[in-house]
Structure formats: C-alpha cells, structure tokens
Design a protein around this motif. Sequence first.
Motif, PDB file in Angstrom:
ATOM      1  N   VAL A 157     127.103  22.956 -29.341  1.00  0.00           N
ATOM      2  CA  VAL A 157     127.298  24.243 -29.685  1.00  0.00           C
ATOM      3  C   VAL A 157     128.233  24.534 -30.426  1.00  0.00           C
ATOM      4  CG1 VAL A 157     127.331  26.793 -28.472  1.00  0.00           C
ATOM      5  CG2 VAL A 157     126.597  24.746 -27.208  1.00  0.00           C
ATOM      6  N   ASN A 158     128.140  24.887 -31.662  1.00  0.00           N
ATOM      7  CA  ASN A 158     129.125  25.098 -32.796  1.00  0.00           C
ATOM      8  C   ASN A 158     129.598  26.766 -32.642  1.00  0.00           C
ATOM      9  OD1 ASN A 158     130.568  25.224 -35.120  1.00  0.00           O
ATOM     10  ND2 ASN A 158     128.948  25.051 -36.530  1.00  0.00           N
ATOM     11  N   ALA A 159     130.766  26.828 -32.067  1.00  0.00           N
ATOM     12  CA  ALA A 159     131.501  27.935 -32.292  1.00  0.00           C
ATOM     13  C   ALA A 159     132.765  27.804 -32.955  1.00  0.00           C
ATOM     14  CB  ALA A 159     132.125  28.454 -30.837  1.00  0.00           C
ATOM     15  N   GLU A 160     132.855  27.125 -34.144  1.00  0.00           N
ATOM     16  CA  GLU A 160     133.915  26.827 -34.951  1.00  0.00           C
ATOM     17  C   GLU A 160     134.187  27.954 -35.735  1.00  0.00           C
ATOM     18  OE1 GLU A 160     136.369  25.378 -38.116  1.00  0.00           O
ATOM     19  OE2 GLU A 160     134.230  26.167 -38.239  1.00  0.00           O
ATOM     20  N   GLU A 161     133.176  28.721 -36.325  1.00  0.00           N
ATOM     21  CA  GLU A 161     133.414  29.812 -37.191  1.00  0.00           C
ATOM     22  C   GLU A 161     134.421  29.652 -38.429  1.00  0.00           C
ATOM     23  OE1 GLU A 161     131.996  33.628 -34.960  1.00  0.00           O
ATOM     24  OE2 GLU A 161     133.936  32.897 -34.292  1.00  0.00           O
TER      25      GLU A 161
END
Length: 356
Positions: free
Chosen positions: A283-287
């Motif tokens: 889950v990529n929440a790096e933004e």
Amino acid sequence: MTMPVRGAVNVLTVAENGPTKSGTIGTVDAVADLADRIHALPRRRTYLLPALHEVQHVYGWLPPDALEIVGAHLRVPKSEVFGIASSFPDFAFAAPPVVPTTRVCLGAACRTANVSSAPGGAVADCLFACGVAPVSEIDGVLIGRGGRHSAVREVSADTRVQDGSCSRAVADTNQAGGIHVGCAGNCWQAPAVSPDGGTTWLGVDGAWTRPGEARLLVEVGRRDPFASGPYRALEHALTLGSDGVWKVVRDAGLRGRGGAYFPVASKWETARNTPAGKKFLLVNAEEGEPGIYKDRHLLEGDPHRVLEGVLIAALGIGATDVVLFVNGEAHLSQARLSAALAQARDMGVVQVPVEI
C-alpha cells in the motif's frame, strides 16, 4: 508488530545522558533500554527500517553501537544496515548539536510562499505541510506560515476541532477542547473549528462549507480518528470470501486513480492467479508529488477506513502479508495509523500480518 507510535517513546535515559559523539550509545542502562526496544521487534529483515526509525527517534541520530544491535537482532549484515540507513535522508550519522536543530522546507509550496521568511538551518525536500507554507521544523516540531502562530479559542464539547499536521504547525490545538478530528481538506483555514459536525468550518480566513457529500472522505473532519470503526464492510466481505470480493470489484468496474486508470479487478486477478506461497499487498501512501497529500488526510482523519479497505483488498487477492508505506515526514499519519492498527488487532479483525 508495527513501528512504535512516535511520541510514545521513553527518552529519559537518553535525555539525562545526552547524545554522545564517540559512536557509543552511552550508559549501560541506555544500551539495555535500546536493546529491549529492538528485541521487541520480530527477527525479520523487513523490520530494518522500523528499527532504524526507533533508534533515530530516541537518540536523534544512529550511533554505530546501535546499528550493531539492530543488525545482530534482525540478522542483517552490517554493510546492509549501513547501506539502507545511508539511503534515506531521515537518518543522521552524527550526534545532534546541543542547540536546537532546524530544518527549512524547500518544497514547491514553500518556495512559492517565499521560503526565505523561514528560519535558517538545514534543508528538507518537503516537510509535508504545504497548506501552511512556508514551513520549517525545530527539534522535530513543525512551524508553519513562517512562524506566524494563530490562537484557537476554547469551544464546546461537541464542536469539531481541526487537528491535522497543518493545524498543529500554526496553533496549539490541545488547548481548544471539543472533538479533535482530521483535516477535511481546508488546510488554508488552519486552525479551524466546526460547530455543526464538520460541514461548516470557521477559520482565520472566514467560513468554508464542504462541497457536496464526499464518499471516501465522508468521515474525515467529522469523527475522532481514534474512535474504532465497526468494520461492517469487512464483515460482509468475509461472508463473500475471496472469490466473491473479487467479483464485486470486477462487476463494479473499479479503476485505479494513479493515472493509468487500470481496471482494479484485472490487476487483482493477476495476483490471484499467480501461484506463490507468499503474496504481499503493498500500500503506497508515500505521496512524493509536490503539494499532494490526499493520503495524509485519510490517514490522519480516518485511519480505520484505510485499514478496512486494505484488509478487504488483501482478502480479494489472497494476500498473506500487508505492508503500508507512509512518507517519512508524515509523522502524524504514521502515529494515527499505528494506533488504529493496534485497536484493530485488539478487535480481532486483522487476519493477516500488517506492517507499517
């Protein structure tokens, strides 16, 4: 097991002895304290980053002795520990000075808002509070609007108080009372309060009303992010099973929002049909894009909804493990997501290993 919530770490031992510049941690008690923290993590190499963050948070840098403890516990070679640590700007290899440590944001929003008005110091690519630019950080505390601080008046018990990263950078929200909620997207108003349950917000620049009824963000700015949700959608998904969840997503025609607009069911089908003993949902929440922090609003304002969606997706693709990647500057997002995950585990709804 996930990374410890920032701010919940006992740093008395370190504070009393102060950082050392010799590469050693300090007293015997300090070594034992750190060893206990690191040994609480599972002995898996995937916990290298959480362990390094723990050391950095406690000591303000990465003493070589601490890296030895991390590598020995996680069974990771010293060269790899150093290689990973040196790849991230979050980590320091020198003891912090006695004077306050300042970082100045050089992100696009801060440059546009005249970053020169912020205090001098080291630079950061982005401090993740673009709505209150220009932003700096002093000893880990965000300072927004070039240091201009706004007062938050005391409110009634049922008034919503905007309490996200941007609000904390320009006001002491702890003094306001009321129900503290995530930011509904109106960072420019910070600090703001809502007397009608999160629809109308009153801030330093007047009033703002939420346009329409957002579905994904419906509870952001309305509910206490630490109030655990009922997880009804997950409960229903479990009755459908993995195949049923996938079919619902396929029939809904859900598509990705990352730019390619790719059919989600097709991507899930590939994962479902790939034979493997271990399947990871990432889950990529790096933004990393300038001024983009939609994920931050969700993580700060409604972390249980994020977790519920993640667990449903894991069920739909048959994932055996879940890893959520959160931007290293999004400390409040990380803290609230970690707290929500701990609550969800206590509720018994987390059926697969989840790491942050």
